[in-house]
Design a protein around this motif. Structure first.
Motif, PDB file in Angstrom:
ATOM      1  N   HIS B  45       0.827  -1.209   0.000  1.00 20.23           N
ATOM      2  CA  HIS B  45       0.000   0.000   0.000  1.00 20.23           C
ATOM      3  C   HIS B  45       0.858   1.254   0.000  1.00 20.23           C
ATOM      4  N   ALA B  46       1.984   1.199   0.724  1.00 15.28           N
ATOM      5  CA  ALA B  46       2.874   2.373   0.752  1.00 15.28           C
ATOM      6  C   ALA B  46       3.453   2.628  -0.643  1.00 15.28           C
ATOM      7  N   VAL B  47       3.783   1.551  -1.345  1.00 19.25           N
ATOM      8  CA  VAL B  47       4.297   1.708  -2.714  1.00 19.25           C
ATOM      9  C   VAL B  47       3.234   2.368  -3.599  1.00 19.25           C
ATOM     10  N   ARG B  48       1.994   1.898  -3.458  1.00 21.58           N
ATOM     11  CA  ARG B  48       0.913   2.485  -4.265  1.00 21.58           C
ATOM     12  C   ARG B  48       0.697   3.950  -3.894  1.00 21.58           C
ATOM     13  N   TYR B  49       0.805   4.246  -2.616  1.00 24.54           N
ATOM     14  CA  TYR B  49       0.616   5.628  -2.156  1.00 24.54           C
ATOM     15  C   TYR B  49       1.675   6.544  -2.783  1.00 24.54           C
ATOM     16  N   VAL B  50       2.919   6.088  -2.748  1.00 27.84           N
ATOM     17  CA  VAL B  50       4.018   6.893  -3.316  1.00 27.84           C
ATOM     18  C   VAL B  50       3.812   7.085  -4.818  1.00 27.84           C
ATOM     19  N   LEU B  51       3.429   6.002  -5.487  1.00 27.24           N
ATOM     20  CA  LEU B  51       3.236   6.078  -6.942  1.00 27.24           C
ATOM     21  C   LEU B  51       2.096   7.033  -7.306  1.00 27.24           C
ATOM     22  N   MET B  52       1.034   7.039  -6.495  1.00 23.14           N
ATOM     23  CA  MET B  52      -0.168   7.805  -6.870  1.00 23.14           C
ATOM     24  C   MET B  52      -0.167   9.246  -6.387  1.00 23.14           C
ATOM     25  N   ARG B  53       0.709   9.575  -5.447  1.00 22.19           N
ATOM     26  CA  ARG B  53       0.681  10.952  -4.914  1.00 22.19           C
ATOM     27  C   ARG B  53       0.934  11.961  -6.028  1.00 22.19           C
ATOM     28  N   PRO B  54       0.052  12.971  -6.170  1.00 17.54           N
ATOM     29  CA  PRO B  54       0.209  13.944  -7.263  1.00 17.54           C
ATOM     30  C   PRO B  54       1.528  14.706  -7.212  1.00 17.54           C
ATOM     31  N   ASP B  55       2.048  14.947  -5.995  1.00 13.55           N
ATOM     32  CA  ASP B  55       3.305  15.699  -5.893  1.00 13.55           C
ATOM     33  C   ASP B  55       4.534  14.802  -5.957  1.00 13.55           C
ATOM     34  N   LEU B  56       4.337  13.502  -6.125  1.00 19.47           N
ATOM     35  CA  LEU B  56       5.491  12.603  -6.278  1.00 19.47           C
ATOM     36  C   LEU B  56       5.504  12.041  -7.703  1.00 19.47           C
ATOM     37  N   LEU B  57       4.922  10.879  -7.914  1.00 27.87           N
ATOM     38  CA  LEU B  57       5.001  10.269  -9.250  1.00 27.87           C
ATOM     39  C   LEU B  57       3.708  10.391 -10.051  1.00 27.87           C
ATOM     40  N   ALA B  58       2.597  10.632  -9.387  1.00 30.34           N
ATOM     41  CA  ALA B  58       1.297  10.878 -10.033  1.00 30.34           C
ATOM     42  C   ALA B  58       0.913   9.797 -11.054  1.00 30.34           C
ATOM     43  N   VAL B  59       1.216   8.555 -10.714  1.00 29.21           N
ATOM     44  CA  VAL B  59       0.826   7.435 -11.590  1.00 29.21           C
ATOM     45  C   VAL B  59      -0.664   7.174 -11.378  1.00 29.21           C
ATOM     46  N   SER B  60      -1.377   6.792 -12.443  1.00 29.87           N
ATOM     47  CA  SER B  60      -2.813   6.546 -12.283  1.00 29.87           C
ATOM     48  C   SER B  60      -3.040   5.228 -11.517  1.00 29.87           C
ATOM     49  N   ILE B  61      -4.276   5.043 -11.062  1.00 29.51           N
ATOM     50  CA  ILE B  61      -4.539   3.971 -10.082  1.00 29.51           C
ATOM     51  C   ILE B  61      -4.278   2.551 -10.623  1.00 29.51           C
ATOM     52  N   VAL B  62      -4.548   2.307 -11.904  1.00 27.76           N
ATOM     53  CA  VAL B  62      -4.405   0.933 -12.413  1.00 27.76           C
ATOM     54  C   VAL B  62      -2.935   0.493 -12.474  1.00 27.76           C
TER      55      VAL B  62
END
Lengths: 263, 164
Positions: B45-62
Motif C-alpha cells: 500500500h505504501a508503494v501504491r501511495y508513493v506512486l499515486m501521490r500527485p506531488d510525487l510520481l502521479a501514476v494513475s490507479i491501475v
C-alpha cells in the motif's frame, strides 16, 4: 502390501477421499490451479493417476491405478464453508505430507477429518478485528477521527448482525443486505449530526468490510488458469453480493434522506 | 515537507497493515501469518501511495496497483515458506485493502440509476458513471491479480512448495 497394490485395492475409497478433499479445498477459497496440483500430488502418492473436472457446484474426479485399469469416477458437491485460509494451509500441508511419505494414506484420511472439523476464528475476535480494520480502511480513504470511530461502531453492529443471521441459517445474500443496511444507517449519523469533517467517507467505507474481495481475486486467478467456468461463477457470486451490499446501503441512505452525492 | 511525506507514507503503510490483519481474521487466516500479512500489506500500500501521490510520481490507479501488487506478490511468495502457508494466504489479505470496493458499489448504484431514468440526459450520466466505475473496478482487480501472480509463476518452486 506395496503402495500400487493398495491403491488398486482401495481405488474406490481413494477416489472418494480425493474428491472430498478437492471439494473442501475449493470451498475454503483455493484457486483451481492449487486444487489441481494438490489433488494430482496426492493421487500420485496413492499410486494412481487422476483427472479432475472442476465445475462451479461440483467436482468430478476420475482415478485410474498407475499401472492401468478401469477408472473410478467420484463426484462431490463443492463445500460451502466460506473462505478459510487456515483450512487452505492445512490441506495443502496434508498433500505434501502424503506425497513425501511422511504419513500413510489411512493416517491422511484421519488427518483430513481432523482438519475439516477445526473451528474457524472465534466470531467475537473476528468482529473486533474487522471493525478496527475497517476503521483503519476509513483512514486510508482520508477519513478523520470522527469518521473512523463511526465506521468502527457501524462495522461492529453490521458484522455482528451478519454473523447472527448466518448462524440462524439465513441466506448469505440476505445477511449481506441487512448488514449493509445496518452499517449504512448507523454511519449516516455522521452526516445527520455533523460528526467530523468527512461524513461521506464514513458512510462510504462503513460497508466495505462486506466487499467479497477474495472471490473477486480468485475469479481473475481462475481466469488466468483458463478455468473459465469457475472464474465466471466466482465473479458472478461476488457481483451478486456486491449488489446486495449496494441495495442495503442505498436503502439506508434513501430512508434517512441522504443524497448519494455525499459518497 | 519531506518529513511530512515520510510520515504520510508510514501512516499509509501502518493503516494498511491494520486493515490487512483485520480482514485476514474474517477469512480465518492462521495467526502465525498475521505479521507477514501486515508487512506485505504495508509495503504494497505504501508503494501504491508513493506512486499515486500527485506531488510525487502521479501514476494513475491501475498501473500503480499493478506495481504495488507485484511487490505484495514477491513478499507473499518469500514469506510463505517461513509461515508454512500457501503464498496466497499471505498476499490475499494484503491485497484486500486495494480491492476497489467503492468503485464496485458506485458502479452498481449507477446501474440502478439507469433503470430509474430510462431516457435522456439522466440515463446518459448514469450509464457513464456505471461504465467509468465498472471498468475502473475491473481493471484494478485485473492489475492486482496479474501483479500478484507474476511472482507466483516466476518463483513456482517456492510458491507451490511453501507448505512442504
Amino acid at each position: 502390501m506395496t503402495l500400487p497394490d493398495r491403491a488398486i485395492q482401495d481405488i474406490d475409497d481413494d477416489a472418494g477421499f480425493l474428491a472430498e478433499y478437492a471439494a473442501w479445498l475449493w470451498g475454503c477459497g483455493a484457486t483451481c490451479t492449487r486444487l489441481e496440483r494438490n489433488v494430482m500430488r496426492m493421487a500420485r502418492a496413492l499410486g494412481a493417476d487422476a483427472d479432475l473436472l472442476v465445475l462451479p457446484g461440483h467436482v468430478e474426479l476420475a482415478v485410474t491405478p498407475a499401472g492401468g485399469g478401469a477408472a473410478v469416477v467420484a463426484v462431490r458437491k463443492m463445500n460451502s464453508c466460506g473462505i478459510r485460509f487456515d483450512l487452505n494451509a492445512a490441506l495443502s500441508r496434508l498433500s505434501w505430507e502424503l506425497a513425501d511419505g511422511r504419513i500413510a494414506p489411512s493416517e491422511a484420511r484421519v488427518r483430513f477429518r481432523k482438519i475439516i472439523s477445526a473451528p474457524p476464528t472465534p466470531a467475537v475476535e473476528v468482529v473486533l478485528m474487522a471493525s478496527v480494520a475497517n476503521a483503519a480502511f476509513c483512514r486510508l480513504f482520508g477519513g478523520d477521527l470522527a469518521a473512523m470511530i463511526t465506521v468502527l461502531f457501524a462495522t461492529l453492529a453490521g458484522l455482528r448482525l451478519k454473523q447472527l443471521m448466518m448462524g440462524e441459517g439465513h441466506d448469505v445474500r440476505v445477511a449481506v443486505l441487512c448488514a449493509a443496511f445496518a452499517s449504512a444507517t448507523l454511519s449516516a449519523g455522521a452526516s445527520l449530526f455533523g460528526w467530523g469533517t468527512t461524513p461521506g467517507i464514513a458512510l462510504g467505507t462503513s460497508v466495505l468490510y462486506l466487499i467479497p474481495g477474495v472471490p473477486y481475486i480468485n475469479a481473475v486467478s481462475d481466469m488466468l488458469g483458463r478455468h473459465y467456468l469457475c472464474a465466471f461463477s466466482r465473479f458472478m457470486d461476488a457481483c451478486v453480493l456486491t449488489a446486495c451490499l449496494t441495495a442495503g446501503l442505498t436503502a439506508g441512505m434513501f430512508i434517512l434522506g441522504i443524497n448519494s452525492s455525499v459518497l | 515537507m519531506s518529513g511530512s511525506i515520510f510520515i504520510n507514507i508510514f501512516l499509509d503503510g501502518l493503516f494498511a497493515a491494520i486493515a490487512a490483519i483485520g480482514f485476514a481474521s474474517i477469512s480465518s487466516t492462521p495467526r502465525r501469518a498475521y505479521v507477514a500479512c501486515a508487512v506485505t500489506a504495508a509495503a504494497g500500500h505504501a508503494v501504491r501511495y508513493v506512486l499515486m501521490r500527485p506531488d510525487l510520481l502521479a501514476v494513475s490507479i491501475v498501473p500503480a496497483t499493478a506495481i504495488a501488487a507485484l511487490v505484495v506478490g514477491v513478499l507473499g511468495v518469500l514469506f510463505a515458506p517461513s509461515i508454512k502457508c500457501p503464498a496466497e494466504v499471505c498476499f490475499f489479505p494484503a491485497l484486500l485493502p486495494m480491492v476497489p470496493g467503492m468503485y464496485a458499489y458506485h458502479a452498481l448504484q449507477a446501474l440502478a440509476m439507469c433503470l430509474a431514468s430510462p431516457g435522456g440526459a439522466g440515463f446518459q450520466a448514469a450509464f457513464g458513471a456505471f461504465a467509468s466505475n465498472g471498468l475502473t473496478c475491473l481493471f484494478i482487480v485485473l492489475a492486482m491479480v496479474l501483479g500478484a501472480n507474476v511472482p507466483v509463476f516466476l518463483l513456482k518452486n517456492i510458491a507451490f512448495r511453501a507448505t512442504r
